[in-house]
Each structure stands twice: as C-alpha cells, then as structure tokens.
Write an enzyme that holds these catalytic residues in place. Sequence first.
Site, mmCIF file in Angstrom:
data_model
loop_
_atom_site.group_PDB
_atom_site.id
_atom_site.type_symbol
_atom_site.label_atom_id
_atom_site.label_comp_id
_atom_site.label_asym_id
_atom_site.label_seq_id
_atom_site.Cartn_x
_atom_site.Cartn_y
_atom_site.Cartn_z
ATOM 1 N N HIS A 228 0.906 -1.199 0.227
ATOM 2 C CA HIS A 228 0.103 -0.031 0.105
ATOM 3 C C HIS A 228 0.940 1.239 0.089
ATOM 4 O O HIS A 228 2.054 1.248 0.114
ATOM 5 C CB HIS A 228 -1.066 0.111 1.010
ATOM 6 N N ASP A 353 -3.001 -20.080 11.421
ATOM 7 C CA ASP A 353 -1.936 -20.662 11.855
ATOM 8 C C ASP A 353 -1.779 -20.382 13.269
ATOM 9 O O ASP A 353 -1.258 -19.143 13.869
ATOM 10 C CB ASP A 353 -0.654 -20.314 11.039
ATOM 11 N N SER A 368 2.716 -5.258 6.423
ATOM 12 C CA SER A 368 2.281 -5.017 5.319
ATOM 13 C C SER A 368 3.375 -5.396 4.240
ATOM 14 O O SER A 368 4.428 -4.755 4.407
ATOM 15 C CB SER A 368 1.885 -3.506 5.108
#
Length: 410
Positions: A228, A353, A368
Amino acid sequence: MFKRNNNRKGLIFILIFVFVFIIVSNISLIKLIKIPSDFYVSYDEIDRANKEDLFGNFVELKLKENEIKTGKTKVDEGEIVFKLFGFIPIKKVKVKLLPEEEVYIGGSPLGISLQTDGVMVVSNAVYDVKNPELIKNNIFKSGDIIKEINGKKVSTLKDVDKALENIIDSEKVEIIFNRQNEEIKENVSLLKENEKYKLGLWVRDDISGVGTLTFVRKDNNQFAALGHAVTDGKKEDALPLIGGEVYKCSLVNIKKGEKNNPGELQCVFVNKNKKGNINQNTNVGIFGVMEQIEDMVDVNKSTLLGGRLSVKPGKAKIVSSISGISEEYDIEIIKTNFQSKCSDKSLIIRVVDERLLNLTGGIVQGMSGSPIIQNEKIVGAVTHVFLSDPTKGYGVYSDWMLEQMIDKSA
C-alpha cells in the site's frame, strides 16, 4: 393494440429467457463487468479458468497474442476474448502475459525512509515564541506539501530556511502547496523571531516507518514491498517523493494485535544497514532497486508470480521472517475481488496458523507487504488488518504490483 401487446410479451419472454439462461449457465456478470480492461495473466491461468468455468459454464476465454517492448523490458501482450458457446464474443480485454522469470520470495521486515517532494506540514497550528498559546492555522492542513516559497522550489528544511533568509521587510510570502493532488497558491503571513522571519509551521522533509519486503526480481534486483502507499497517516494518497531508501531492520519487540487495538512490529534500523533505493511510492506499494540482497532474501528460495485469475478462496500461506527465520504460515483466502481499478484491497484473508497467532495475534502493523502464496506462486501481499478482528485483513494482487513496477519504470 394487439401488435403492441405481442411486442411487449415478446420482450418480456426474451428477458425471462436471458435471466434463466444466466442462472442455469452460471454466468458471472459481476466478474465479467468488473474485470479490468488491461491486466496480467499466464497461459496456465487461462487454461484453469476455462476448466473451472470461472466465468460460467458456457463462457470460454481465448487468447490472441503478440510481442511488444516497453522500454528495455520485453512484454508479451495480447487480447482475451470471452466467448459464449465458444464462438459468440461477449467481451474483449487487453492482457500482458506474466513473465516466466522467477522472483526471490520476500518476508523480511524493512526499514523505510522517504524524502518527500517538498516539505510536509505535520500540524494545523502556528508556533509563535511571543505567544505561549498555539494559534490555529487557517490556511494549511496536516499533510499539505509545500512546493515553493516566493517562486523558489523547496524540497528540504534547509531550502525553507534559504527561501526566507533574504526577506527583510515583507511580512508575507507567496506559497504554492499541494493538497490531495490539488495545487493551491496563498499569501501567508510570517512570524518574526530574533530579527528573522519564520513560517511558524511544524514541517518535515522525510518520513520513515517499517514494512515488509514482498519480492525481488532475479534479473535486475527490482523489488516490491509494503503493498500500500506511504501516506501522511490521515489520507490514503501516496506522498510524492524525490527518493528514498530501504534498510535491514532489527526486530526488537512484537506488540500483539487485539480487537480495536492493532499490534505492531517494533524495529530499529541505522544508515549503515542500507540495502536499496526507493523510486516509486504508489497506492499498491513502494518499488525500487536492491543494492544488496544479502540478509534480505534466501537466494535458494524463488518462485513465479501469479495473476488474479489463479487466485481463489481457500488455503494459502504468507511468508514472514518475524520469528527470526523465514517461515510459511497458514492462512485462508476468504474472498477475492474482481477490480476494474488498481486497489490495495483485492483479497480478504484470515490467519489460521496457531504459531503466528501466538506470536502476533494475527496481522499487525509492519507486516504489510508479506507475500501471499497460493499454488506455489506469489499471488499477493498483505496490506491492512481489520480493527475489529486482527486475525483478518486485506491483501493486494501481485499483478497490480507488477504493473506499477514495470510500466512506470520502463
């Protein structure tokens, strides 16, 4: 009157037939409408889309291809024709064939430093040493980028000082600044301190933070990270930049994510650990060139990039080095979005997980850019976490990232 009624009945019959046909044949109108007019794809993804009737039982994808060159990069480009019953064309889109080259798999935390193209206003208040109270600024807003002062271009804090140092008797200056990509010109009052004029604004010429490396191209060391844009924190617009660097990051602590309280990777980095340069800041990530890939990727681990046609809800993995070594963690892709425009919210994912949940609580700030792998290909990168549930988040398609990397660097 009789003929008009017959025409109306005929139209109604046709509409009912079309509606029933769409339902029975499982044609996905939304997917057909929202698929972009230009995107990346591979041969096997086209074959898989046809075998799995991705766009409907009677819709077949047929590829017509040719070879073009974009700058120094050769790109195989073509056209996909969506055909009903195999011969009735219902939609055409341009496509680029995904490079067959493998990329190094990312997952390492990165220190990120950007130099903005101009100086950024970080507060909507004015500081005056003669007045103990902060004065609200009626012209500037946090996130505005000052580009010129009295006709002089400014890129750094030193440039601001130089633009003001020769002002002797003027109490105002003309300032050009950007706000959400709009250029604004204003005459701004100055403050006088020790016989020198000041803007009285809190400004900065760089911004830093932590993200994750997504992949590095083998042939030229171009890298993609973050997934992003780097913003001012209040808007989603990418900050304009004149350059930037990425650094090897030392993880010192992990703040686990909780409901309505996002966690974060707490890292430190220093100038001597510089690994590469940033040349793009876009809404789907940052891009640049690695000068050193040592300690950033495992050169024995590489894979292909996958396009959006191969991504589907189900089992997948993300790669991260936050445990101290590069590991794959199980996730589920909950939803895939067919996007007509470039966006960093292509996928919705859930961490399943237990190792990662125990370590981070799910997705935290700093993750990110973590690669998302499905069918042994990098198909996306983690971008955002859901505040209401840190086990869920968004991801961006890797082909959106590849498009920005190749098309804008060509």
